[in-house]
Design a protein around this motif. Structure first.
Motif, PDB file in Angstrom:
ATOM      1  N   ASN A  98       0.850  -1.290  -0.023  1.00 26.09           N
ATOM      2  CA  ASN A  98      -0.175   0.103  -0.230  1.00 26.09           C
ATOM      3  C   ASN A  98       0.886   1.271  -0.141  1.00 26.09           C
ATOM      4  O   ASN A  98       0.318   2.309  -0.867  1.00 26.09           O
ATOM      5  CB  ASN A  98      -0.946   0.077   1.172  1.00 26.09           C
ATOM      6  N   LEU A  99       2.049   1.234   0.641  1.00 22.43           N
ATOM      7  CA  LEU A  99       2.813   2.407   0.558  1.00 22.43           C
ATOM      8  C   LEU A  99       3.429   2.743  -0.404  1.00 22.43           C
ATOM      9  O   LEU A  99       3.519   3.726  -1.133  1.00 22.43           O
ATOM     10  CB  LEU A  99       3.920   2.294   2.010  1.00 22.43           C
ATOM     11  N   ARG A 100       3.915   1.583  -1.327  1.00 21.33           N
ATOM     12  CA  ARG A 100       4.445   1.646  -2.510  1.00 21.33           C
ATOM     13  C   ARG A 100       3.521   2.061  -3.440  1.00 21.33           C
ATOM     14  O   ARG A 100       3.592   3.164  -4.454  1.00 21.33           O
ATOM     15  CB  ARG A 100       5.108   0.345  -2.968  1.00 21.33           C
ATOM     16  N   PHE A 101       2.243   1.623  -3.410  1.00 20.02           N
ATOM     17  CA  PHE A 101       1.042   2.303  -4.364  1.00 20.02           C
ATOM     18  C   PHE A 101       1.022   3.844  -4.047  1.00 20.02           C
ATOM     19  O   PHE A 101       0.691   4.400  -4.917  1.00 20.02           O
ATOM     20  CB  PHE A 101      -0.081   1.269  -4.247  1.00 20.02           C
ATOM     21  N   TYR A 102       0.892   4.085  -2.813  1.00 18.62           N
ATOM     22  CA  TYR A 102       0.687   5.515  -2.670  1.00 18.62           C
ATOM     23  C   TYR A 102       1.745   6.257  -3.194  1.00 18.62           C
ATOM     24  O   TYR A 102       1.689   7.318  -3.534  1.00 18.62           O
ATOM     25  CB  TYR A 102       0.546   5.597  -1.097  1.00 18.62           C
TER      26      TYR A 102
END
Length: 142
Positions: A98-102
């Motif tokens: 999720n952090l990578r996507f964000y």
């Protein structure tokens, strides 16, 4: 609650002054001992392990088993409860994803297409397909 006293959930600890351990925000899929902003013990640097759910699960049981010079100080030497270890491992996998996507979306809205295309070419190992391939291949090498 076990990790927060020494680790942050940031992508990097740059500018985070109160933590002693490396950041956990993007740990899943990374090679152990590879964060350039943290001074790892020698066993982490020499290791060929990647942080997968399986490796995180084992590590949390006893960090000193594979990394004898580890400075990780989990109460009682590790987490004995399998469910706790599984939950933490899964959380770190999902949090990293999720952090990578964000961060990718934030970069796309901040920088123009030409810049992003150049960045992707220069950092192709960090893309989602490489992330999955690293995770798969490292689990096979266990």
């Amino acid at each position: 609650r076990y990790c927060a006293s020494c680790h942050s959930l940031e992508a990097s600890n740059q500018g985070v002054g109160s933590v002693m351990g490396p950041p956990l925000g993007m740990v899943y899929g990374k090679k152990a001992g590879s964060d350039k902003y943290f001074d790892y013990s020698e066993s982490y640097v020499r290791s060929q392990k990647y942080w997968t759910e399986r490796n995180l699960f084992r590590y949390l049981q006893n960090p000193k088993k594979d990394f004898p010079d580890s400075r990780c100080m989990i109460k009682n030497g590790g987490l004995s409860e399998e469910e706790e270890r599984a939950d933490i491992s899964k959380f770190l996998r999902l949090f990293t994803k999720n952090l990578r996507f964000y961060l990718n979306n934030k970069a796309k809205t901040t920088f123009d297409k030409e810049y992003m295309d150049g960045y992707k070419r220069a950092n192709s190992k960090a893309d989602e397909s490489s992330f999955r391939n690293i995770s798969r291949s490292s689990e096979k090498n266990q």
